[in-house]
Design an enzyme around this catalytic site. Structure first.
Site, PDB file in Angstrom:
ATOM      1  N   ASP A   6      37.153  50.430  35.471  1.00 30.29           N
ATOM      2  CA  ASP A   6      38.396  49.662  35.516  1.00 30.29           C
ATOM      3  C   ASP A   6      38.134  48.294  34.904  1.00 30.29           C
ATOM      4  O   ASP A   6      36.985  47.846  34.824  1.00 30.29           O
ATOM      5  CB  ASP A   6      38.896  49.513  36.958  1.00 30.29           C
ATOM      6  CG  ASP A   6      40.243  48.797  37.045  1.00 30.29           C
ATOM      7  OD1 ASP A   6      41.049  48.915  36.097  1.00 30.29           O
ATOM      8  OD2 ASP A   6      40.498  48.111  38.048  1.00 30.29           O
ATOM      9  N   SER A   7      39.200  47.629  34.505  1.00 29.99           N
ATOM     10  CA  SER A   7      39.057  46.280  33.971  1.00 29.99           C
ATOM     11  C   SER A   7      38.624  45.298  35.053  1.00 29.99           C
ATOM     12  O   SER A   7      38.120  44.219  34.748  1.00 29.99           O
ATOM     13  CB  SER A   7      40.378  45.820  33.361  1.00 29.99           C
ATOM     14  OG  SER A   7      41.407  45.861  34.329  1.00 29.99           O
ATOM     15  N   CYS A  50      42.054  52.881  35.579  1.00 29.66           N
ATOM     16  CA  CYS A  50      42.796  51.693  35.155  1.00 29.66           C
ATOM     17  C   CYS A  50      43.989  52.181  34.352  1.00 29.66           C
ATOM     18  O   CYS A  50      43.820  52.891  33.358  1.00 29.66           O
ATOM     19  CB  CYS A  50      41.905  50.795  34.305  1.00 29.66           C
ATOM     20  SG  CYS A  50      42.739  49.408  33.515  1.00 29.66           S
ATOM     21  N   CYS A  65      49.786  50.554  38.486  1.00 25.50           N
ATOM     22  CA  CYS A  65      48.572  49.746  38.350  1.00 25.50           C
ATOM     23  C   CYS A  65      47.764  49.941  39.617  1.00 25.50           C
ATOM     24  O   CYS A  65      48.325  49.901  40.728  1.00 25.50           O
ATOM     25  CB  CYS A  65      48.925  48.267  38.154  1.00 25.50           C
ATOM     26  SG  CYS A  65      47.476  47.179  38.130  1.00 25.50           S
ATOM     27  N   GLU A 116      43.885  40.538  43.621  1.00 27.99           N
ATOM     28  CA  GLU A 116      42.500  40.092  43.467  1.00 27.99           C
ATOM     29  C   GLU A 116      42.162  38.962  44.453  1.00 27.99           C
ATOM     30  O   GLU A 116      41.015  38.832  44.887  1.00 27.99           O
ATOM     31  CB  GLU A 116      42.264  39.615  42.027  1.00 27.99           C
ATOM     32  CG  GLU A 116      42.376  40.704  40.979  1.00 27.99           C
ATOM     33  CD  GLU A 116      41.054  41.361  40.638  1.00 27.99           C
ATOM     34  OE1 GLU A 116      40.004  40.789  40.958  1.00 27.99           O
ATOM     35  OE2 GLU A 116      41.083  42.468  40.061  1.00 27.99           O
ATOM     36  N   HIS A 153      45.865  48.074  41.162  1.00 31.34           N
ATOM     37  CA  HIS A 153      45.845  46.926  42.066  1.00 31.34           C
ATOM     38  C   HIS A 153      46.994  46.971  43.076  1.00 31.34           C
ATOM     39  O   HIS A 153      46.890  46.447  44.184  1.00 31.34           O
ATOM     40  CB  HIS A 153      45.981  45.619  41.280  1.00 31.34           C
ATOM     41  CG  HIS A 153      44.751  45.188  40.560  1.00 31.34           C
ATOM     42  ND1 HIS A 153      44.333  45.782  39.401  1.00 31.34           N
ATOM     43  CD2 HIS A 153      43.862  44.197  40.823  1.00 31.34           C
ATOM     44  CE1 HIS A 153      43.218  45.188  38.982  1.00 31.34           C
ATOM     45  NE2 HIS A 153      42.921  44.228  39.816  1.00 31.34           N
TER      46      HIS A 153
END
Length: 280
Positions: free
Chosen positions: A13-14, A76, A197, A156, A199
């Protein structure tokens, strides 16, 4: 069981979002070794151009392949939507899985009236991967895409709920869910929200408060884990034993931050000494 089945599954993943896929896969296949690479030095991918995303993704994938993985999982959405065909061509015959197709399939199954809202990074929405996948599976579907760029840094930072998060979510989604006729006057109100996404599952509680209890929220992580297990079974690479799998975490920047934020995504404490720094 052949020797190839003993190799780890590589996830990329990024940044940290792919750890939601990692967690779901660890729960479904606890005997598998998992190797995770988060390219945090180049985060975020979602605001970068397609060629840049492909270049970064190829570098990260090559690193995992060089370490000897039996499957590559692009955990991702941005990288999947931009680079999956390139990765499959470049690394054939290695199995390469993405997160878009499983998520699209889950959303089309969940939606009753066919109006699905996809929220993702700017690159994923602009690329149209989810829109195309959903309409390919369900041609009558109505797909509304919305880029929600700020959700990535919120996740994050571990800011998952509260007035600030809900306020941002309402700013992004209020016109779609609270006054749906404003965006598509002749369409039924959307009944499904697809988190495009990795996240975004951390914000699911706040998002549910904003879109309302009647809207189904689809997270592709669990569906992706199921697809991975089925593909490993199909190509005879499932690891069959009772020994718990070993987990390895790699990052391209700041192991301490990776451990701190990774603990939020994994739902358990991750020590900094469990994370290794790599240079791509």
């Amino acid at each position: 069981m052949n020797d190839a089945a003993l190799k780890p599954i590589g996830l990329f993943d990024s940044g940290m979002g792919g750890l939601t896929v990692f967690k779901a896969l660890a729960q479904r296949l606890p005997e598998e070794d998992l190797l995770y690479l988060g390219d945090t030095a180049r985060l975020p991918y979602g605001t970068k151009g397609r060629d840049t995303i492909i270049r970064y993704t190829l570098k990260a994938a090559q690193h995992l392949v060089d370490l000897g993985v039996k499957m590559l999982v692009v955990a991702c959405n941005t990288a999947t939507s931009a680079a999956l065909p390139t990765l499959r061509e470049h690394f054939a015959p290695l199995p390469v899985m993405g997160v878009v197709e499983p998520g699209a399939r889950a959303a089309t199954t969940t939606s009753r009236n066919g109006h699905i809202v996809v929220i993702a990074t700017e690159a994923t929405i602009t690329g149209g991967a989810y829109q195309q996948a959903i309409t390919r599976i369900r041609p009558d579907a109505i797909v509304t895409g919305r880029a929600c760029t700020l959700f990535v840094p919120l996740a994050e930072e571990g800011w998952m709920d509260g007035p600030l998060v809900e306020g941002i979510a309402r700013r992004y989604l209020g016109d779609i869910f609270n006054t749906p006729g404003q965006t598509m006057p002749h369409a039924p109100a959307p009944d499904t929200l697809l988190l495009g996404c990795t996240h975004f599952p951390l914000l699911q509680g706040a998002l549910q408060n904003v879109v309302g209890a009647k809207v189904h929220i689809v997270d592709s992580a669990a569906t992706t884990a199921k697809d991975i297990a089925q593909e490993l079974q199909r190509v005879h690479l499932l690891r069959h034993n009772d020994t718990p799998g070993k987990y390895t975490f790699l990052t391209t920047d700041n192991t301490a931050r990776f451990a701190k934020t990774g603990s939020i995504f994994l739902g358990r404490h991750l020590n900094e000494n469990e994370v290794s720094l790599v240079d791509l």
